[in-house]
Scaffold this motif. Sequence first.
Motif, PDB file in Angstrom:
ATOM      1  N   TRP A  94       0.744  -1.142   0.095  1.00 32.50           N
ATOM      2  CA  TRP A  94      -0.049   0.141   0.017  1.00 32.50           C
ATOM      3  C   TRP A  94       0.958   1.321  -0.169  1.00 32.50           C
ATOM      4  CZ3 TRP A  94      -4.078  -1.487   4.110  1.00 32.50           C
ATOM      5  CH2 TRP A  94      -4.821  -2.793   3.856  1.00 32.50           C
ATOM      6  N   THR A  95       1.041   1.569  -1.272  1.00 34.66           N
ATOM      7  CA  THR A  95       2.127   2.879  -1.249  1.00 34.66           C
ATOM      8  C   THR A  95       1.229   4.207  -1.633  1.00 34.66           C
ATOM      9  OG1 THR A  95       2.584   2.385  -3.613  1.00 34.66           O
ATOM     10  CG2 THR A  95       4.015   1.560  -2.112  1.00 34.66           C
ATOM     11  N   VAL A  96       2.041   5.226  -1.504  1.00 33.25           N
ATOM     12  CA  VAL A  96       1.216   6.360  -1.933  1.00 33.25           C
ATOM     13  C   VAL A  96       2.277   7.628  -2.615  1.00 33.25           C
ATOM     14  CG1 VAL A  96       2.055   7.486   0.420  1.00 33.25           C
ATOM     15  CG2 VAL A  96      -0.009   8.356  -0.930  1.00 33.25           C
ATOM     16  N   HIS A  97       1.798   8.142  -3.515  1.00 35.51           N
ATOM     17  CA  HIS A  97       2.621   9.057  -4.114  1.00 35.51           C
ATOM     18  C   HIS A  97       2.154  10.728  -3.997  1.00 35.51           C
ATOM     19  CE1 HIS A  97       4.537   5.682  -6.476  1.00 35.51           C
ATOM     20  NE2 HIS A  97       3.242   5.392  -6.712  1.00 35.51           N
ATOM     21  N   CYS A  98       3.059  11.431  -4.030  1.00 39.73           N
ATOM     22  CA  CYS A  98       2.685  12.895  -3.592  1.00 39.73           C
ATOM     23  C   CYS A  98       3.311  13.648  -4.786  1.00 39.73           C
ATOM     24  CB  CYS A  98       3.788  13.252  -2.530  1.00 39.73           C
ATOM     25  SG  CYS A  98       3.337  14.894  -1.999  1.00 39.73           S
ATOM     26  N   GLY A  99       2.652  14.687  -5.051  1.00 40.20           N
ATOM     27  CA  GLY A  99       2.859  15.536  -6.284  1.00 40.20           C
ATOM     28  C   GLY A  99       3.963  16.406  -6.239  1.00 40.20           C
ATOM     29  N   ALA A 100       4.507  16.574  -4.646  1.00 40.14           N
ATOM     30  CA  ALA A 100       5.878  17.223  -4.444  1.00 40.14           C
ATOM     31  C   ALA A 100       6.857  16.392  -4.222  1.00 40.14           C
ATOM     32  CB  ALA A 100       5.501  18.474  -3.433  1.00 40.14           C
ATOM     33  N   LYS A 101       7.851  17.036  -4.114  1.00 40.32           N
ATOM     34  CA  LYS A 101       9.306  16.165  -3.990  1.00 40.32           C
ATOM     35  C   LYS A 101       9.381  16.026  -2.491  1.00 40.32           C
ATOM     36  CE  LYS A 101      12.710  14.077  -5.931  1.00 40.32           C
ATOM     37  NZ  LYS A 101      12.626  13.102  -6.936  1.00 40.32           N
ATOM     38  N   ARG A 105      11.454   9.226   3.948  1.00 42.39           N
ATOM     39  CA  ARG A 105      11.076   9.105   5.490  1.00 42.39           C
ATOM     40  C   ARG A 105       9.682   9.913   5.608  1.00 42.39           C
ATOM     41  NH1 ARG A 105      15.299   6.794   3.543  1.00 42.39           N
ATOM     42  NH2 ARG A 105      16.318   5.696   5.347  1.00 42.39           N
ATOM     43  N   MET A 106       9.366  11.117   4.838  1.00 41.18           N
ATOM     44  CA  MET A 106       7.966  11.656   5.087  1.00 41.18           C
ATOM     45  C   MET A 106       7.117  10.812   4.375  1.00 41.18           C
ATOM     46  SD  MET A 106       7.835  14.828   5.860  1.00 41.18           S
ATOM     47  CE  MET A 106       6.519  15.306   5.357  1.00 41.18           C
ATOM     48  N   VAL A 107       7.261   9.863   3.473  1.00 45.80           N
ATOM     49  CA  VAL A 107       6.390   8.843   3.039  1.00 45.80           C
ATOM     50  C   VAL A 107       6.113   7.972   4.355  1.00 45.80           C
ATOM     51  CG1 VAL A 107       5.613   7.001   1.403  1.00 45.80           C
ATOM     52  CG2 VAL A 107       6.972   9.042   0.743  1.00 45.80           C
ATOM     53  N   ARG A 108       7.215   7.633   4.902  1.00 44.00           N
ATOM     54  CA  ARG A 108       6.741   6.693   6.286  1.00 44.00           C
ATOM     55  C   ARG A 108       5.874   7.426   7.287  1.00 44.00           C
ATOM     56  NH1 ARG A 108      12.880   4.484   8.021  1.00 44.00           N
ATOM     57  NH2 ARG A 108      13.751   3.447   6.309  1.00 44.00           N
ATOM     58  N   ALA A 109       6.285   8.590   7.283  1.00 44.79           N
ATOM     59  CA  ALA A 109       5.278   9.367   8.487  1.00 44.79           C
ATOM     60  C   ALA A 109       3.907   9.178   7.983  1.00 44.79           C
ATOM     61  CB  ALA A 109       5.792  10.705   8.666  1.00 44.79           C
ATOM     62  N   ALA A 110       3.833   9.195   6.898  1.00 45.09           N
ATOM     63  CA  ALA A 110       2.194   9.698   6.448  1.00 45.09           C
ATOM     64  C   ALA A 110       1.650   8.027   6.521  1.00 45.09           C
ATOM     65  CB  ALA A 110       2.092  10.073   4.629  1.00 45.09           C
ATOM     66  N   GLN A 111       2.258   7.096   6.120  1.00 45.04           N
ATOM     67  CA  GLN A 111       1.917   5.582   6.267  1.00 45.04           C
ATOM     68  C   GLN A 111       1.668   5.269   7.521  1.00 45.04           C
ATOM     69  OE1 GLN A 111       5.051   3.552   3.964  1.00 45.04           O
ATOM     70  NE2 GLN A 111       3.817   3.178   2.166  1.00 45.04           N
ATOM     71  N   GLU A 112       2.604   5.626   8.638  1.00 42.75           N
ATOM     72  CA  GLU A 112       2.342   5.314  10.088  1.00 42.75           C
ATOM     73  C   GLU A 112       1.035   6.025  10.523  1.00 42.75           C
ATOM     74  OE1 GLU A 112       3.075   3.938  13.702  1.00 42.75           O
ATOM     75  OE2 GLU A 112       4.120   3.401  11.851  1.00 42.75           O
ATOM     76  N   GLN A 113       0.760   7.185  10.138  1.00 48.88           N
ATOM     77  CA  GLN A 113      -0.375   7.672  10.572  1.00 48.88           C
ATOM     78  C   GLN A 113      -1.629   7.201   9.829  1.00 48.88           C
ATOM     79  OE1 GLN A 113      -0.739  12.134   9.982  1.00 48.88           O
ATOM     80  NE2 GLN A 113      -2.664  12.100  10.686  1.00 48.88           N
ATOM     81  N   ALA A 114      -1.402   6.903   8.787  1.00 41.43           N
ATOM     82  CA  ALA A 114      -2.773   6.206   7.985  1.00 41.43           C
ATOM     83  C   ALA A 114      -2.944   4.664   8.514  1.00 41.43           C
ATOM     84  CB  ALA A 114      -2.585   6.170   6.554  1.00 41.43           C
ATOM     85  N   GLY A 115      -1.842   3.984   8.756  1.00 43.05           N
ATOM     86  CA  GLY A 115      -1.901   2.709   9.184  1.00 43.05           C
ATOM     87  C   GLY A 115      -2.482   2.602  10.718  1.00 43.05           C
ATOM     88  N   ARG A 116      -2.185   3.441  11.554  1.00 45.50           N
ATOM     89  CA  ARG A 116      -2.876   3.708  12.925  1.00 45.50           C
ATOM     90  C   ARG A 116      -4.360   3.917  13.007  1.00 45.50           C
ATOM     91  NH1 ARG A 116       1.637   7.325  16.291  1.00 45.50           N
ATOM     92  NH2 ARG A 116       3.379   5.944  16.211  1.00 45.50           N
ATOM     93  N   CYS A 117      -4.748   4.765  11.969  1.00 48.45           N
ATOM     94  CA  CYS A 117      -6.034   5.047  11.747  1.00 48.45           C
ATOM     95  C   CYS A 117      -6.859   3.643  11.244  1.00 48.45           C
ATOM     96  CB  CYS A 117      -6.499   6.124  10.796  1.00 48.45           C
ATOM     97  SG  CYS A 117      -8.075   6.566  10.582  1.00 48.45           S
ATOM     98  N   LEU A 118      -6.322   2.938  10.247  1.00 49.31           N
ATOM     99  CA  LEU A 118      -7.124   1.720   9.756  1.00 49.31           C
ATOM    100  C   LEU A 118      -6.886   0.694  10.686  1.00 49.31           C
ATOM    101  CD1 LEU A 118      -5.577   1.874   6.104  1.00 49.31           C
ATOM    102  CD2 LEU A 118      -7.869   2.497   6.651  1.00 49.31           C
ATOM    103  N   ARG A 119      -6.015   0.459  11.505  1.00 46.38           N
ATOM    104  CA  ARG A 119      -6.295  -0.569  12.584  1.00 46.38           C
ATOM    105  C   ARG A 119      -7.271  -0.067  13.407  1.00 46.38           C
ATOM    106  NH1 ARG A 119       0.440  -1.803  13.645  1.00 46.38           N
ATOM    107  NH2 ARG A 119       0.564  -3.710  11.857  1.00 46.38           N
TER     108      ARG A 119
END
Length: 650
Positions: A94-101, A105-119
């Motif tokens: 489950w990956t995600v792409h951002c329009g900016a550069k 590690r920033m993607v990790r932070a976003a995945q951690e927040q989303a994963g906690r919410c889904l759990r």
Amino acid sequence: MSRKLPLGEGETSRTACARTLIHSAVDEKTGEVFAASALVERVAWCTDLAAGMVGSLLGEHWNTADVDILAAGMDAGGRKLPSNAWMALRRLGWTVHCGAKVNDRMVRAAQEQAGRCLRSVKWRADVVAGVLATWPADPKRRTEAEWEAVRAAIPGGQYLLSSVIRSRTRQIADFERKNGCLPVDVFELEPVPRVARMLVLAACDGQQASIERSVTEPTKVLLRLQLPTRPDPQAYADWSWVACTVTLPPTVPANAVLHLPTLRVAGGKVRADLAYTHPVPRVQCSSHTVALGVDWGLNTLLSAGVARLHDDGGITASGAGAQFRACGVLAKLHRLRRQSERLHAKTDQYARLAAPALEAKQAVLTEEIRRVSERRSHLNDALAWAAARWAVDQAVTAGATVVYLEDLRSMEAGGMGRTQNTRMSQTVRGQIADRMRHLAAEVGVAVVTAPPANTSKHCPHCLTPLRHRKAPDRPTVSGWKWAICPSCRWQGDRDQGAWRRIAARGLAHQTKTVVDKTSGAMTIRKVVDKVEARAVITATPKTSRKDRSKTGPTRPRSNRPAPRRRGIPSPVRPTGPAGKRPEGHAPTDRTRLPRAAHRHQGVTTISTPTIGHRPRGAALGAGFHLHAHATPPKWAEPSPNPTVRMGSLN
């Protein structure tokens, strides 16, 4: 900085959170010092980038199938998913792409927040599925069979709070009333949650952020992280390292291991929720002999007292207990609540009118509602900390190793009037319990919740149903504050009897204490009748009659009048004109002085002596103790000079 926490014997590690502010920062490359506004702007750009990625992940995987896969803990190859949410999402692809550069590690932070919410949504999904599978005939009132069915349909529903099931039932009934049908699952019942603007740095490593405590100043911490220099960075050059100095609050121990914080922007300031791990004394579920029982109230917010378990199994109460009263704060909260209700009513009326001329007034009222809400929140927070600190201090002072707290999470106020029901529903019992656990863990005191059934109904000494009266001086008027036992004749305040019952129940059922796996809270889930029969407060053993040691004041409490007669012999016969203290009416040939007829003869103390005057007290043999006159002895001749006859009182 070492991340390993050294522990001693009888200690365990505990992770807590401290809220701090970041006021300024320095750009490491240019040496530029950021003002508070510039730092807020750059942190806001970073949190917006993270929130955009979190929103994309939640919108894509907000369904039953993906949530079940994540909650199952197994990937497609049958391997166990990692405990970190961002690693579990990457294992599932489950990956995600951002329009900016942005860096990885920033993607990790976003995945951690989303994963906690889904759990976290998995638990709500199971509850809603169980309620839908056993939808009652009357949603407002379930029968006993329907209650048993819904608890059986929910995983772990045997000990689930009734208030949770009722609230979910009302939520589903409201959806049915608006849409004409029942929802399929919680994902149709609830939309995609609103994403919080925050940056979870705990999922990052040294390439994105690092934290280090100052060697010279233990209360200072250096936080280094990369922040964007523009809202839409297009290259890695648009990111720069920023050094922030954070001041730790005094609640963080000097030997604590610090973790990367979570950053968020609120109120025009950068706030950091800093997690830290420190050693605390290990608490036990059982083997307690001294316990503090705590009962909830309304005006008297907490009533508490100490109970002791003896070797023979008897339980005694120490003292009359204490009370935490917060009438002033509760009255202020009640006034703010009514003010907020009036403001909401005005705002709703302006919204219904939909007049352009009222938009300015509506904006003013909206801002005032926000301010009133903040005041209520701050008062509730201060009240919760004060009540929790009071209870823990009571336990520490008494030497208690456990606090037994009445579990009222499932209580719903009703039948007590509109005002009283609202006040009961808005008490901060949950916040007080959480803060009580936090403070008690620091000193090695366990906090255990006990079932509240019949704690105020039965006598703490004989378990007989109590008779509740209005006041102790009105034993025939029905009420709820004063309790009288018709069997053992014990009587006392309703709350004072309740904390005795809670403490005795906890000490008797301490072997039944379990630890919740999700929250770590200790609780006694069920009352055993056989054990409950021993959960009584026995009378404190009295001092033996043979013990003649002094246990009270020697003199009686009432004022004792002056003695009836003098305890020394009369003076000798006077030889000069000066008088002596008289001997009273008693003749010199008597061996015993006659007693007065009674002690209070009613002689006037300001009467003027005359020639030949004999006060009544002297005539009765009481001397001059009951008046201010000096009378001559019986053998003395009356003196023509009244001054000489009076003599000296020395």
